[in-house]
Design a protein around this motif. Structure first.
Motif, PDB file in Angstrom:
ATOM      1  N   VAL A   1     -35.565 -79.506  -9.051  1.00 27.11           N
ATOM      2  CA  VAL A   1     -34.661 -79.684 -10.181  1.00 27.11           C
ATOM      3  C   VAL A   1     -34.756 -78.500 -11.143  1.00 27.11           C
ATOM      4  CG1 VAL A   1     -34.005 -81.219 -12.076  1.00 27.11           C
ATOM      5  CG2 VAL A   1     -35.096 -82.167 -10.054  1.00 27.11           C
ATOM      6  N   ALA A   2     -33.609 -78.092 -11.688  1.00 28.70           N
ATOM      7  CA  ALA A   2     -33.565 -77.063 -12.729  1.00 28.70           C
ATOM      8  C   ALA A   2     -32.315 -77.270 -13.560  1.00 28.70           C
ATOM      9  CB  ALA A   2     -33.561 -75.666 -12.122  1.00 28.70           C
ATOM     10  N   GLU A   3     -32.393 -76.848 -14.799  1.00 33.57           N
ATOM     11  CA  GLU A   3     -31.226 -76.811 -15.679  1.00 33.57           C
ATOM     12  C   GLU A   3     -30.890 -75.339 -15.881  1.00 33.57           C
ATOM     13  OE1 GLU A   3     -29.882 -79.666 -16.246  1.00 33.57           O
ATOM     14  OE2 GLU A   3     -31.616 -80.846 -15.656  1.00 33.57           O
ATOM     15  N   ILE A   4     -29.647 -74.969 -15.611  1.00 32.19           N
ATOM     16  CA  ILE A   4     -29.230 -73.575 -15.684  1.00 32.19           C
ATOM     17  C   ILE A   4     -28.292 -73.421 -16.877  1.00 32.19           C
ATOM     18  CG2 ILE A   4     -28.092 -71.688 -14.462  1.00 32.19           C
ATOM     19  CD1 ILE A   4     -28.788 -73.285 -11.859  1.00 32.19           C
ATOM     20  N   TYR A   5     -28.720 -72.588 -17.843  1.00 32.48           N
ATOM     21  CA  TYR A   5     -27.949 -72.375 -19.065  1.00 32.48           C
ATOM     22  C   TYR A   5     -27.246 -71.024 -18.998  1.00 32.48           C
ATOM     23  CZ  TYR A   5     -30.768 -76.192 -20.861  1.00 32.48           C
ATOM     24  OH  TYR A   5     -31.373 -77.406 -21.040  1.00 32.48           O
ATOM     25  N   ALA A   6     -26.018 -70.975 -19.539  1.00 29.28           N
ATOM     26  CA  ALA A   6     -25.279 -69.716 -19.595  1.00 29.28           C
ATOM     27  C   ALA A   6     -25.962 -68.757 -20.567  1.00 29.28           C
ATOM     28  CB  ALA A   6     -23.840 -69.967 -20.015  1.00 29.28           C
TER      29      ALA A   6
ATOM     30  N   GLU B   1     -47.512 -71.672 -12.662  1.00 30.54           N
ATOM     31  CA  GLU B   1     -46.768 -70.452 -12.972  1.00 30.54           C
ATOM     32  C   GLU B   1     -46.801 -69.558 -11.749  1.00 30.54           C
ATOM     33  OE1 GLU B   1     -47.381 -68.546 -16.810  1.00 30.54           O
ATOM     34  OE2 GLU B   1     -48.553 -70.323 -17.400  1.00 30.54           O
ATOM     35  N   VAL B   2     -45.631 -69.170 -11.281  1.00 31.58           N
ATOM     36  CA  VAL B   2     -45.507 -68.277 -10.142  1.00 31.58           C
ATOM     37  C   VAL B   2     -44.642 -67.116 -10.599  1.00 31.58           C
ATOM     38  CG1 VAL B   2     -44.751 -68.028  -7.754  1.00 31.58           C
ATOM     39  CG2 VAL B   2     -45.664 -70.222  -8.547  1.00 31.58           C
TER      40      VAL B   2
ATOM     41  N   ILE C   1     -42.050 -70.974 -14.426  1.00 23.55           N
ATOM     42  CA  ILE C   1     -42.923 -72.103 -14.748  1.00 23.55           C
ATOM     43  C   ILE C   1     -42.339 -73.362 -14.113  1.00 23.55           C
ATOM     44  CG2 ILE C   1     -43.897 -73.488 -16.613  1.00 23.55           C
ATOM     45  CD1 ILE C   1     -43.527 -70.921 -18.362  1.00 23.55           C
ATOM     46  N   PHE C   2     -43.188 -74.093 -13.390  1.00 22.62           N
ATOM     47  CA  PHE C   2     -42.769 -75.302 -12.687  1.00 22.62           C
ATOM     48  C   PHE C   2     -43.760 -76.424 -12.948  1.00 22.62           C
ATOM     49  CE2 PHE C   2     -41.248 -71.714 -10.265  1.00 22.62           C
ATOM     50  CZ  PHE C   2     -39.945 -72.055  -9.970  1.00 22.62           C
ATOM     51  N   THR C   3     -43.242 -77.650 -12.908  1.00 25.93           N
ATOM     52  CA  THR C   3     -44.124 -78.808 -12.871  1.00 25.93           C
ATOM     53  C   THR C   3     -43.953 -79.476 -11.521  1.00 25.93           C
ATOM     54  OG1 THR C   3     -42.409 -80.156 -13.943  1.00 25.93           O
ATOM     55  CG2 THR C   3     -44.160 -79.281 -15.355  1.00 25.93           C
ATOM     56  N   LEU C   4     -45.023 -80.095 -11.077  1.00 26.06           N
ATOM     57  CA  LEU C   4     -45.018 -80.878  -9.845  1.00 26.06           C
ATOM     58  C   LEU C   4     -45.498 -82.264 -10.228  1.00 26.06           C
ATOM     59  CD1 LEU C   4     -44.843 -81.182  -6.744  1.00 26.06           C
ATOM     60  CD2 LEU C   4     -47.223 -80.412  -6.664  1.00 26.06           C
ATOM     61  N   THR C   5     -44.633 -83.254 -10.053  1.00 25.45           N
ATOM     62  CA  THR C   5     -45.004 -84.628 -10.383  1.00 25.45           C
ATOM     63  C   THR C   5     -44.818 -85.515  -9.167  1.00 25.45           C
ATOM     64  OG1 THR C   5     -42.783 -85.044 -11.258  1.00 25.45           O
ATOM     65  CG2 THR C   5     -44.470 -84.462 -12.847  1.00 25.45           C
ATOM     66  N   GLU C   6     -45.660 -86.497  -9.082  1.00 23.55           N
ATOM     67  CA  GLU C   6     -45.613 -87.483  -8.005  1.00 23.55           C
ATOM     68  C   GLU C   6     -45.061 -88.768  -8.613  1.00 23.55           C
ATOM     69  OE1 GLU C   6     -49.284 -89.606  -6.312  1.00 23.55           O
ATOM     70  OE2 GLU C   6     -49.117 -87.741  -5.177  1.00 23.55           O
TER      71      GLU C   6
ATOM     72  N   LEU D   1     -42.067 -86.435  -4.413  1.00 20.91           N
ATOM     73  CA  LEU D   1     -42.484 -85.343  -5.286  1.00 20.91           C
ATOM     74  C   LEU D   1     -41.288 -84.753  -6.004  1.00 20.91           C
ATOM     75  CD1 LEU D   1     -44.899 -83.392  -2.899  1.00 20.91           C
ATOM     76  CD2 LEU D   1     -45.515 -85.004  -4.707  1.00 20.91           C
ATOM     77  N   ILE D   2     -41.495 -84.358  -7.262  1.00 20.26           N
ATOM     78  CA  ILE D   2     -40.451 -83.674  -8.020  1.00 20.26           C
ATOM     79  C   ILE D   2     -41.004 -82.330  -8.470  1.00 20.26           C
ATOM     80  CG2 ILE D   2     -38.962 -83.717 -10.054  1.00 20.26           C
ATOM     81  CD1 ILE D   2     -39.104 -86.792  -9.888  1.00 20.26           C
ATOM     82  N   VAL D   3     -40.319 -81.254  -8.075  1.00 25.38           N
ATOM     83  CA  VAL D   3     -40.657 -79.896  -8.497  1.00 25.38           C
ATOM     84  C   VAL D   3     -39.565 -79.491  -9.476  1.00 25.38           C
ATOM     85  CG1 VAL D   3     -41.048 -77.522  -7.771  1.00 25.38           C
ATOM     86  CG2 VAL D   3     -41.685 -79.408  -6.243  1.00 25.38           C
ATOM     87  N   ARG D   4     -39.949 -79.268 -10.736  1.00 24.14           N
ATOM     88  CA  ARG D   4     -38.967 -78.997 -11.790  1.00 24.14           C
ATOM     89  C   ARG D   4     -39.258 -77.654 -12.454  1.00 24.14           C
ATOM     90  NH1 ARG D   4     -35.449 -82.249 -14.905  1.00 24.14           N
ATOM     91  NH2 ARG D   4     -36.123 -84.048 -13.693  1.00 24.14           N
ATOM     92  N   HIS D   5     -38.216 -76.827 -12.584  1.00 26.42           N
ATOM     93  CA  HIS D   5     -38.331 -75.543 -13.289  1.00 26.42           C
ATOM     94  C   HIS D   5     -38.213 -75.783 -14.789  1.00 26.42           C
ATOM     95  CE1 HIS D   5     -36.499 -72.008 -15.246  1.00 26.42           C
ATOM     96  NE2 HIS D   5     -37.412 -71.371 -14.542  1.00 26.42           N
ATOM     97  N   HIS D   6     -38.980 -75.010 -15.566  1.00 29.19           N
ATOM     98  CA  HIS D   6     -38.921 -75.093 -17.033  1.00 29.19           C
ATOM     99  C   HIS D   6     -38.796 -73.683 -17.602  1.00 29.19           C
ATOM    100  CE1 HIS D   6     -40.150 -79.321 -16.946  1.00 29.19           C
ATOM    101  NE2 HIS D   6     -40.922 -78.951 -15.944  1.00 29.19           N
ATOM    102  N   TRP D   7     -38.131 -73.563 -18.754  1.00 27.06           N
ATOM    103  CA  TRP D   7     -37.899 -72.267 -19.378  1.00 27.06           C
ATOM    104  C   TRP D   7     -39.105 -71.742 -20.130  1.00 27.06           C
ATOM    105  CZ3 TRP D   7     -34.163 -69.312 -17.840  1.00 27.06           C
ATOM    106  CH2 TRP D   7     -33.054 -69.902 -17.223  1.00 27.06           C
ATOM    107  N   SER D   8     -40.051 -72.613 -20.451  1.00 26.02           N
ATOM    108  CA  SER D   8     -41.240 -72.154 -21.165  1.00 26.02           C
ATOM    109  C   SER D   8     -42.408 -73.091 -20.854  1.00 26.02           C
ATOM    110  CB  SER D   8     -40.998 -72.123 -22.675  1.00 26.02           C
ATOM    111  OG  SER D   8     -40.886 -73.438 -23.181  1.00 26.02           O
ATOM    112  N   ARG D   9     -43.599 -72.600 -21.145  1.00 27.02           N
ATOM    113  CA  ARG D   9     -44.803 -73.403 -20.951  1.00 27.02           C
ATOM    114  C   ARG D   9     -44.785 -74.617 -21.880  1.00 27.02           C
ATOM    115  NH1 ARG D   9     -50.212 -73.478 -19.515  1.00 27.02           N
ATOM    116  NH2 ARG D   9     -50.259 -71.773 -18.034  1.00 27.02           N
ATOM    117  N   SER D  10     -44.290 -74.440 -23.105  1.00 23.14           N
ATOM    118  CA  SER D  10     -44.254 -75.568 -24.053  1.00 23.14           C
ATOM    119  C   SER D  10     -43.276 -76.644 -23.594  1.00 23.14           C
ATOM    120  CB  SER D  10     -43.935 -75.096 -25.470  1.00 23.14           C
ATOM    121  OG  SER D  10     -42.664 -74.508 -25.526  1.00 23.14           O
TER     122      SER D  10
END
Length: 112
Positions: free
Chosen positions: A80-85, A55-56, A60-65, A23-32
């Motif tokens: 997984v997440a990408e962290i921007y300054a 959405e929690v 916003i997160f996706t869960l993929t198998e 499973l991959i749980v990935r954070h996203h900055w927006s719904r789009s």
């Protein structure tokens, strides 16, 4: 068990060694961005794999198998997440934590 927006969710902290997928749980900055990510996953993965957008609070997160790669030790959960300054920054710090069947989390680069 927990309920998120009317869905009943079984909470887990690890996968069984005999699980058929990882499973991959990935954070996203927006719904789009999350929707675009899921469209890309569907383009390159078998359509039978499950995926979802959650959405929690304000996150916003996706869960993929996905099939467990041969070079992974066992079926795993990858966070997984990408962290921007800054919101408009190009460079991002890649955050990745892997949880194996023992339930222990460890930083590791499997997806890059």
């Amino acid at each position: 068990m927990a309920a998120i927006r009317g869905c009943v969710v079984n909470e887990i902290d690890h996968l069984d060694r005999n699980a058929s997928h990882s499973l991959i749980v990935r954070h996203h900055w927006s719904r789009s961005l999350a929707s675009s990510y899921l469209e890309g996953v569907e383009d390159v993965m078998d359509a039978s794999n499950s995926a979802g957008l959650f959405e929690v609070d304000d996150a916003i997160f996706t869960l993929t198998e996905r099939p467990t790669r041969a070079d992974w030790p066992t079926p795993i959960i990858i966070y997984v997440a990408e962290i921007y300054a800054a919101q408009n920054a190009i460079d991002a710090e890649h955050f990745e934590v892997v949880v194996g069947p023992d339930g222990r989390a460890m930083p590791r680069e499997l997806l890059g």
